[in-house]
Design a protein around this motif. Structure first.
Motif: not given
Ligand SMILES: Nc1nc2c(ncn2[C@@H]2O[C@H](COP(=O)(O)OP(=O)(O)OP(=O)(O)O)[C@@H](O)[C@H]2O)c(=O)[nH]1
Ligand SMILES: [Mg+2]
Length: 461
Positions: A398-409
């Motif tokens: 869950r943390h990993y997927h949120a971090l991927k979104e952070v990276e994208k934004s």
């Protein structure tokens, strides 16, 4: 955080130790009425008058009936795990007695806790953030030194600290950008764009470090699958047995001994390796069972995180080995070359023969010779290129997927700067980035999501 969640006002009770017979069993009670409920069944003294963090010995009773002689630990709000009044009753470790104590608490008005509800309350009361709370479950599930260390690092706030820093730095800038919006008529730029570029680059690099740590996190949490591959009679089953220190797989001088795959787990330096012994691979066989085994070997090889390619130094031709290496490279397979039976051929002769092939590990599986070197190389291969030491390792998907979104934004923000987007549009991407950072620590969340996360916990935690 709203405290209007369902059942929030209830006082909850659960067995905190594993069910079954033991020396003692601990029953945990938490909530506004915890002390009142305990007082009703513990007549020795009024717990309300006792200081927090004290122990009390006495009888638990229900009317005239004695339930057990117990030790009560008293934690008064807010200085407790949940932040509420908490009583822990150490009873004798009979499942019957434990159920009797729980039933008495329920008759006094407590209700049975849901899985993870104590930790959920700790989160809702600000004792832990969501990432820390999830790491509590990871610590309970940890089965190696590495998973224990990663979970503890997060519980102690290491990961949350990383996220807070990212968030704070982004917030400062977002405040400046929002300020510009207030003065939008006057065409001013409070937020220095060059500094902003720098900041975004730094944030991206920190985020990427966390994202990249997940491959190690995954290894720590789920282990590494290792397929032992090679021709019939190379010594694959012998190697498995040597790793396990037992005769797990049948070994014989007849090629094609192993027909099916055998899996066993070993722990090397705190990392779990799932070793898979496979049927030897040869081009032509008339035996249908053997060819089914070979097919299975091929598919295990493709699924494995790491392949140990084992060969008999006396049998293997350099040209064949080169073809094999080319095949691994072409298919993107992570592999180690293991030259076996150096006891028969002689170590020096073996090393000379394969001197043109780099990174070969020379062993004798049968005599346990240099198998420690092989283990070291397996660990090195897994840890290669990953962060280590006291840095945060992201182990939670869950943390990993949120971090991927952070990276994208962050990338969107950078593109926005490149395209000279106006402050109001930049602000949107910044808010999105903040949103995903907040999701990890639980600043932004909803009841369903929380219920889902905590339902994975055990009851009593
Ligand atoms: N001298 C020597 N013999 C070995 C060594 N390792 C394995 N052998 C022998 O090689 C033969 C085959 O060993 P296995 O472990 O059954 O080989 P395998 O690769 O599992 O073979 P299949 O299951 O048939 O594919 C046995 O007779 C082993 O005793 C070694 O290091 N030195
Ligand atoms: Mg075998």
């Amino acid at each position: 955080m709203s405290n209007k969640l369902t059942g929030w006002d209830d006082t909850i009770v659960a067995l905190a130790t594993p069910p079954g017979v033991g020396a003692i069993g601990v029953i945990r009670l938490s909530g506004k009425r915890a002390i009142i409920i305990a007082n009703a069944i513990f007549p020795s003294k009024d717990l309300q008058d006792q200081p927090s963090h004290t122990l009390h010995v006495g009888y638990l009773v229900e009317g005239e009936r004695i339930i057990d002689e117990v030790v009560l630990s008293l934690y008064k709000s807010p200085r407790s795990y949940t932040g509420e009044d908490v009583i822990e009753i150490s009873s004798h470790g009979s499942p019957f007695v434990q159920q009797d104590v729980i039933a008495a608490c329920i008759r006094q008005g407590a209700r049975l806790a849901k899985p993870g509800e104590f930790t959920q309350r700790a989160f809702l009361n600000g004792k832990l953030d969501l990432a820390q709370a999830e790491a509590v479950a990871d610590l309970i599930a940890s089965n190696t030194a590495a998973s224990q260390k990663a979970a503890l690092h997060t519980i102690r706030g290491g990961f949350s600290e990383n996220l807070k820093e990212l968030r704070d730095r982004l917030l400062t800038f977002s405040a400046l950008i929002e300020l510009e919006l207030d003065f939008s008529q006057e065409d001013v730029e409070f937020a220095d764009r060059a500094k902003f570029y720098e900041l975004i680059a730094e944030l991206t690099s920190s985020t990427q470090q966390l994202v990249n740590s997940f491959s190690l996190g995954n290894v720590i949490k789920n282990g590494v699958s290792v397929a032992i591959i090679g021709k019939p009679n190379a010594g694959k089953s012998t190697l498995l047995n040597s790793f396990l220190n037992e005769n797990r797989a049948i070994v014989s001088e007849i090629p094609g001994t192993t027909r099916d795959t055998i899996e066993e787990i070993i722990n090397i330096d705190g990392i779990l390796f799932r070793l898979i012994d496979t049927a030897g691979i040869r081009e032509h066989t008339a035996d249908t069972i053997e060819s089914a085994g070979i097919e299975r070997s091929m598919s295990k090889m493709k699924q494995a995180d790491l392949v140990l390619y084992l060969f008999d130094v006396a049998d293997m031709k350099i040209s064949d080995l080169r073809l094999q290496i080319a095949d691994f490279e072409k298919n993107g397979i992570t592999y180690l070359l293991v030259a076996n039976k150096i006891d028969a051929a002689g170590e020096n002769a073996a090393r000379n023969k394969f001197s043109s092939i780099e990174n070969t590990i020379f062993v004798s599986a049968k005599n346990h010779l240099h198998t420690e070197v092989l283990k070291e190389r397996m660990v090195d291969t897994v840890l290669r290129g990953t962060v280590q030491g006291d840095q945060t390792v992201v182990t939670n998907a869950r943390h990993y997927h949120a971090l991927k979104e952070v990276e994208k934004s962050l990338l969107d923000i950078k593109n926005g700067l490149d395209n000279k987007l106006t402050g109001d549009l930049l602000a949107l991407d910044i808010r999105r980035c903040l949103h995903y950072l907040g999701e990890i620590t639980g600043e932004i969340t909803n009841e369903d999501q929380l219920d889902y996360i905590f339902s994975k916990f055990c009851i009593g935690k």
